[in-house]
Design an enzyme around this catalytic site. Structure first.
Site, PDB file in Angstrom:
ATOM      1  N   GLU A   1      15.962  -2.329  12.432  1.00  0.00           N
ATOM      2  CA  GLU A   1      15.513  -1.126  12.978  1.00  0.00           C
ATOM      3  C   GLU A   1      16.259  -0.910  14.195  1.00  0.00           C
ATOM      4  O   GLU A   1      15.838  -1.530  15.328  1.00  0.00           O
ATOM      5  CB  GLU A   1      13.664  -1.175  13.020  1.00  0.00           C
ATOM      6  CG  GLU A   1      13.048  -1.008  11.901  1.00  0.00           C
ATOM      7  CD  GLU A   1      11.715  -0.397  11.820  1.00  0.00           C
ATOM      8  OE1 GLU A   1      11.470   0.372  13.167  1.00  0.00           O
ATOM      9  OE2 GLU A   1      10.990  -0.587  11.165  1.00  0.00           O
TER      10      GLU A   1
ATOM     11  N   GLY B   1       0.784  -1.209  -0.094  1.00  0.00           N
ATOM     12  CA  GLY B   1       0.138  -0.031  -0.026  1.00  0.00           C
ATOM     13  C   GLY B   1       0.808   1.204  -0.052  1.00  0.00           C
ATOM     14  O   GLY B   1       0.396   2.293  -0.775  1.00  0.00           O
TER      15      GLY B   1
ATOM     16  N   ASP C   1       9.927   5.808   7.795  1.00  0.00           N
ATOM     17  CA  ASP C   1       9.680   5.365   9.306  1.00  0.00           C
ATOM     18  C   ASP C   1       8.848   6.227   9.770  1.00  0.00           C
ATOM     19  O   ASP C   1       9.027   7.507   9.532  1.00  0.00           O
ATOM     20  CB  ASP C   1      10.943   5.386  10.219  1.00  0.00           C
ATOM     21  CG  ASP C   1      10.962   4.598  11.502  1.00  0.00           C
ATOM     22  OD1 ASP C   1      10.117   3.651  11.269  1.00  0.00           O
ATOM     23  OD2 ASP C   1      11.352   5.016  12.485  1.00  0.00           O
TER      24      ASP C   1
HETATM   25  P1  IMP Z   1       5.997   2.209  10.082  1.00  0.00           P
HETATM   26  O1  IMP Z   1       7.294   2.883  10.288  1.00  0.00           O
HETATM   27  O2  IMP Z   1       5.294   2.476   8.795  1.00  0.00           O
HETATM   28  O3  IMP Z   1       6.576   0.815  10.370  1.00  0.00           O
HETATM   29  O4  IMP Z   1       4.960   2.652  11.235  1.00  0.00           O
HETATM   30  C1  IMP Z   1       5.465   2.670  12.808  1.00  0.00           C
HETATM   31  C2  IMP Z   1       4.088   2.522  13.473  1.00  0.00           C
HETATM   32  O5  IMP Z   1       3.354   3.561  13.320  1.00  0.00           O
HETATM   33  C3  IMP Z   1       3.292   1.254  13.274  1.00  0.00           C
HETATM   34  O6  IMP Z   1       2.794   1.064  14.456  1.00  0.00           O
HETATM   35  C4  IMP Z   1       2.290   1.758  12.348  1.00  0.00           C
HETATM   36  O7  IMP Z   1       0.924   0.993  12.425  1.00  0.00           O
HETATM   37  C5  IMP Z   1       1.945   3.115  12.813  1.00  0.00           C
HETATM   38  N1  IMP Z   1       1.473   4.023  11.470  1.00  0.00           N
HETATM   39  C6  IMP Z   1       2.374   4.309  10.476  1.00  0.00           C
HETATM   40  N2  IMP Z   1       1.716   4.996   9.740  1.00  0.00           N
HETATM   41  C7  IMP Z   1       0.545   5.065   9.977  1.00  0.00           C
HETATM   42  C8  IMP Z   1      -0.602   5.536   9.356  1.00  0.00           C
HETATM   43  O8  IMP Z   1      -0.867   6.296   8.553  1.00  0.00           O
HETATM   44  N3  IMP Z   1      -1.762   5.540  10.051  1.00  0.00           N
HETATM   45  C9  IMP Z   1      -1.690   4.704  11.275  1.00  0.00           C
HETATM   46  N4  IMP Z   1      -0.889   4.096  11.814  1.00  0.00           N
HETATM   47  C10 IMP Z   1       0.445   4.436  11.296  1.00  0.00           C
END
Ligand code: IMP
Length: 221
Positions: free
Chosen positions: A33, A10, A62
Site C-alpha cells: 500500500e 466478507g 481501497d
Molecule cells: P480498506 O481499504 O478496506 O482496507 O479500508 C480502509 C479503512 O477504511 C479501514 O480502516 C477500514 O476499517 C475502513 N473501512 C473500509 N470500508 C469500511 C466500511 O464499510 N465501514 C467501516 N469502515 C470501513
C-alpha cells in the site's frame, strides 16, 4: 476467473452478490500500500502488483472515510488512523466540528493485462515511460514480488480500470454492534452503518456502489 485481492472474505461475499455465479474467488495477497493523497493510485498500484502475482484478472479495492471539515482526513490514511487512534478518538475530534458531514469512498481497480476501451470510468496507466526505462519490476532484494528470482515482467505501465463508489453521511457518537471499522460512528439516513443489517449496509455502501458499476461493465468484458 476473477480474483478479488483481499484478506477479508466478507468483501468477496459482497462481490459475489453483484457478479455471475462462480466468477470471483478470493486471493489472499498482501500487496504494497503506497502512500498517496487519494485512493486511486493506491488501488491501481496494488492491482498491478496483484496481477503480476496472479497472472490473471484481479480486482483490488481501497476505501476510506473522508470528513468534510477536516479536508477529507483521514481519507487514504483511514486504516492507519483506525489502528493507531481508534474510532472513539476520531469521534472525539469530530464531536466539536460544526459540520460533521463525511463520506465513505471506495475505489475498485481492475487489471487483466489488456487495454480498455474508453468509458466514463477512469483508466490509470501508471508511468509507462518510467516503467520502460526501468525495465522489469524488481524488489529491492533483486527478486520479483512473487518471491521468484526470475525477472518479473514490467507491469508498471499496465492499464488499470477504476470504478468509484461513495456513500454520504455524518459522524456521530458510536452506535450499533454490526459491521466493522468506522461503521459505529458513520450515520447514513438516520442509522449508523453498524446498526444496519449486512444486506441494508451493502445496498447503500460505497463498496456496493462501486461493485455495481464494475459488475455492469465486467459483464461485457
Ligand atoms: P480498506 O481499504 O478496506 O482496507 O479500508 C480502509 C479503512 O477504511 C479501514 O480502516 C477500514 O476499517 C475502513 N473501512 C473500509 N470500508 C469500511 C466500511 O464499510 N465501514 C467501516 N469502515 C470501513
Amino acid at each position: 476467473m476473477l480474483r478479488y485481492v483481499t484478506t477479508n472474505a466478507g468483501k468477496v461475499r459482497e462481490a459475489e452478490t453483484y457478479l455471475a455465479d462462480g466468477t470471483v474467488r478470493q486471493l489472499d495477497f498482501d500487496y504494497t500500500e503506497i502512500q498517496a493523497d487519494s485512493l486511486a493510485p493506491i488501488a491501481a498500484r496494488g492491482a498491478r502488483e496483484a496481477y503480476r502475482e496472479a497472472g490473471g484478472p484481479v480486482l483490488v479495492d481501497d476505501a476510506g472515510l473522508f470528513i468534510e471539515a477536516l479536508d477529507g482526513f483521514p481519507g487514504p490514511y483511514s486504516s492507519y488512523i483506525e489502528n493507531t487512534l481508534g474510532i472513539d478518538r476520531v469521534w472525539e475530534v469530530a464531536r466539536d466540528l460544526e459540520n460533521r458531514r463525511a463520506a465513505f469512498r471506495c475505489t475498485l481497480a481492475y487489471c487483466d493485462g489488456d487495454d480498455f476501451a474508453a468509458t466514463p470510468d477512469p483508466i490509470d496507466r501508471g508511468d509507462r515511460s518510467a516503467a520502460a526505462a526501468a525495465g522489469p519490476t524488481r524488489d529491492t532484494d533483486g527478486t520479483s514480488a512473487a518471491g521468484s528470482t526470475e525477472p518479473a515482467p514490467a507491469t508498471d505501465g499496465l492499464p488499470v480500470k477504476l470504478f468509484q463508489g461513495a456513500v454520504p453521511g455524518r459522524i456521530v457518537a458510536p452506535r450499533g454492534d454490526g459491521g466493522f471499522g468506522y461503521d459505529p460512528i458513520f450515520e447514513h439516513d438516520g442509522e449508523t452503518l453498524a446498526e444496519m443489517s449486512t444486506a441494508a449496509k451493502n445496498a447503500v455502501s460505497h463498496r456496493g456502489r462501486a461493485l455495481e458499476t464494475f459488475a455492469e461493465w465486467y459483464a461485457d468484458r
